[in-house]
Design an enzyme around this catalytic site. Structure first.
Site, PDB file in Angstrom:
ATOM      1  N   PHE A 126      32.183  28.115  25.241  1.00 27.33           N
ATOM      2  CA  PHE A 126      33.424  28.413  24.512  1.00 27.33           C
ATOM      3  C   PHE A 126      34.575  27.760  25.268  1.00 27.33           C
ATOM      4  CE2 PHE A 126      36.985  31.537  23.965  1.00 27.33           C
ATOM      5  CZ  PHE A 126      37.071  31.570  22.586  1.00 27.33           C
ATOM      6  N   SER A 129      40.706  27.741  26.946  1.00 25.01           N
ATOM      7  CA  SER A 129      41.743  27.554  27.968  1.00 25.01           C
ATOM      8  C   SER A 129      41.923  26.082  28.328  1.00 25.01           C
ATOM      9  CB  SER A 129      41.371  28.311  29.240  1.00 25.01           C
ATOM     10  OG  SER A 129      41.159  29.664  28.964  1.00 25.01           O
ATOM     11  N   PRO A 131      44.417  23.514  31.398  1.00 21.11           N
ATOM     12  CA  PRO A 131      45.112  23.658  32.679  1.00 21.11           C
ATOM     13  C   PRO A 131      46.448  24.411  32.533  1.00 21.11           C
ATOM     14  CG  PRO A 131      44.187  21.461  32.496  1.00 21.11           C
ATOM     15  CD  PRO A 131      43.928  22.136  31.179  1.00 21.11           C
ATOM     16  N   GLY A 134      46.481  29.351  29.708  1.00 27.57           N
ATOM     17  CA  GLY A 134      45.517  30.381  30.103  1.00 27.57           C
ATOM     18  C   GLY A 134      45.764  31.628  29.285  1.00 27.57           C
ATOM     19  N   ARG A 249      34.851  40.593  24.897  1.00 31.37           N
ATOM     20  CA  ARG A 249      35.379  41.581  25.847  1.00 31.37           C
ATOM     21  C   ARG A 249      34.436  42.771  25.983  1.00 31.37           C
ATOM     22  NH1 ARG A 249      41.560  40.136  23.788  1.00 31.37           N
ATOM     23  NH2 ARG A 249      41.641  38.252  25.076  1.00 31.37           N
ATOM     24  N   GLN A 285      31.574  64.387  53.710  1.00 26.19           N
ATOM     25  CA  GLN A 285      32.303  64.502  52.437  1.00 26.19           C
ATOM     26  C   GLN A 285      33.075  63.218  52.116  1.00 26.19           C
ATOM     27  OE1 GLN A 285      34.719  68.058  52.230  1.00 26.19           O
ATOM     28  NE2 GLN A 285      33.062  69.183  51.257  1.00 26.19           N
ATOM     29  N   GLN A 342      33.403  49.420  51.606  1.00 30.77           N
ATOM     30  CA  GLN A 342      33.899  50.374  52.604  1.00 30.77           C
ATOM     31  C   GLN A 342      32.760  51.265  53.133  1.00 30.77           C
ATOM     32  OE1 GLN A 342      36.960  49.887  53.422  1.00 30.77           O
ATOM     33  NE2 GLN A 342      37.165  51.511  54.949  1.00 30.77           N
ATOM     34  N   GLU A 369      38.338  36.057  29.958  1.00 34.39           N
ATOM     35  CA  GLU A 369      38.334  36.661  28.592  1.00 34.39           C
ATOM     36  C   GLU A 369      39.522  37.604  28.432  1.00 34.39           C
ATOM     37  OE1 GLU A 369      34.806  37.348  26.496  1.00 34.39           O
ATOM     38  OE2 GLU A 369      33.683  35.789  27.569  1.00 34.39           O
ATOM     39  N   GLU A 373      46.228  42.313  32.487  1.00 34.28           N
ATOM     40  CA  GLU A 373      47.594  42.385  31.951  1.00 34.28           C
ATOM     41  C   GLU A 373      47.586  42.075  30.453  1.00 34.28           C
ATOM     42  OE1 GLU A 373      46.623  40.831  34.740  1.00 34.28           O
ATOM     43  OE2 GLU A 373      47.601  42.105  36.236  1.00 34.28           O
TER      44      GLU A 373
END
Ligand code: CAA
Length: 387
Positions: A126, A129, A131, A134, A249, A285, A342, A369, A373
């Site tokens: 697909f 996009s 350069p 985006g 998505r 814990q 972690q 995809e 934001e």
């Protein structure tokens, strides 16, 4: 990881078992090498195809399995647990190019392009996009100029997942350059094949994660495409891309959940083995709370994803829910893999242990995809569209 909240059918359970076994025996053993070497062994495409996993939502009349979205996502998550790169290959192919040809293509295009794609003999990509285009996808500049019964395409497409391996590329290009403000309405979709003169594979990106699936630029230098390869109506390409990205998505959400699940499974096992201060760290814990939050967030993300997918399978609009599912699942993947690193401590930061790769693979799910934001923009816009 419990699937108890999602009532799978017998058929879905069988497909889940098949996908899990395949992923464990054929994908997982190769994932580290693909990541290190920056590319797949092409055999993965034939193997996924042989299982029907590259035509899961294509009707049987076009050589697919004719399954629904939920069933496809069940298989996709299992593949993602083993390797996120194999999952993006499966997701892009199943959600974008094949669905676009099925939904908007002519019967001739379905017979010629879709059937081999559904069988896994031909891999789809697909190309939206560029350069400089985006998040603002409608600002794309690649041009397609009509010349008799052909179009001539010029431009550069960026961030094309497995673009260097693809046999069929769904490419968005501007057919109406008369008025810059035409924006989204001046774009059309073309079915490209790499044998077209002037079609070239450009720069291959050296990525942080998801390194098995090669991401490349495609360079179009006077590529003459038969007009018969235009998908659907001229000027509708952006709308087709946006509608298809809703499917995409959902796939990326399943991929992200698979990455997060792998991180949780490794963390649970490690916390039981690793001893500090005289006992396994799962007794603390601080670790229990992390594992509990990881499991809770994954379960919540999956529940949202399957609600959205079920709505799609019922034929309901899912613009907002697809973005919510992608946003939730991908931010969950990033958060869960961060916790996993972690928990592993120094061992989480080195390639000898599995969670370092999962952390790197998770990041891109928040970007491609549609960034997190952009998902928030889509969700917020729909709040006003619905009132
Ligand atoms: N369904 C149907 N139509 C839609 C739609 C949808 N989901 N979203 C937008 N449209 C239509 C609008 O109704 C509008 O139609 P009209 O011309 O009739 O008014 C037209 O498209 C233009 O829409 P907008 O005005 O909303 O367009 P915009 O320029 O403001 O952009 C956007 C909207 C949501 C920001 C969009 O540009 C977007 O989703 N950007 C992110 C792009 C993206 O996801 N790229 C991923 C590339 S693929 C990839 O990641 C690589 C890979 O291989 C994995």
């Amino acid at each position: 990881m419990s699937w108890a909240l999602i009532p799978l059918t017998e058929e879905q359970r069988a497909i889940q078992r098949t996908a899990r076994e395949f992923a464990r025996t054929e994908i997982a053993p190769q994932a580290v090498a693909w990541d290190r070497d920056g590319g797949f062994d092409r055999r993965i495409v034939q193997q996924l195809g042989a299982l029907g996993f590259l035509g899961m939502m294509i009707p049987e009349a076009y050589d697919g399995l004719g399954l629904d979205t939920c069933t496809y996502l069940v298989a996709l998550e299992e593949v993602a647990v083993a390797d996120a790169s194999a999952a993006v290959l499966m997701s892009v192919h199943n959600s974008l190019p094949t669905q676009m040809i099925l939904r908007y293509g002519s019967e001739a295009q379905r017979l010629h392009f879709l059937r081999p794609m559904a069988r896994g003999e031909s891999l789809g990509a697909f190309a939206l996009s560029e350069p400089d285009a985006g998040s603002d996808a409608a600002s794309l500049r690649t041009q397609a100029v009509r010349d008799g019964d052909h179009y001539v395409l010029n431009g550069v497409k960026s961030w094309v997942s497995h673009g260097s391996m693809a046999d069929v590329i769904l490419c968005m290009a501007r057919t109406d350059t008369s008025d810059e403000r035409k924006g989204a309405r001046g774009i059309s979709t073309f079915i490209l094949t790499p044998n077209l003169p002037g079609f070239g594979v450009g720069k291959k990106e050296d990525k942080m994660g998801l390194r098995g699936d090669p991401t490349v630029q495609l360079v179009l230098d006077n590529v003459r495409v038969p007009a018969a390869n235009r998908l659907g109506e001229e000027g509708m390409g952006f709308i087709y891309a946006m509608q298809s990205l809703e499917n995409g998505r959902l796939g990326i959400a399943a991929q992200a959940i698979g990455i997060a699940r792998a991180a949780l499974e490794h963390s649970v096992a490690y916390a039981a083995e690793r001893k500090q201060f005289g006992k396994p760290i799962k007794e603390f814990q601080a670790i229990q709370f992390k594992l509990a939050d990881m499991a809770t967030r994954i379960t919540a993300a999956r529940a949202l994803l399957y609600s959205a997918a079920a709505a799609k399978d019922r034929g309901e609009p899912i613009t907002q829910f697809a973005s919510m599912a992608k946003l939730t699942a991908t931010e969950t993947a990033m958060w869960v893999t961060t916790q996993a690193v972690q928990i592993f401590g120094g061992y989480g930061y080195v390639k000898e242990y599995p969670v370092e790769k999962l952390f790197r693979d998770a990041k891109v799910t928040e970007i491609y995809e549609g960034t997190s934001e952009i998902q928030r923009i889509v969700i917020a816009r729909e709040l006003y569209n619905r009132t």
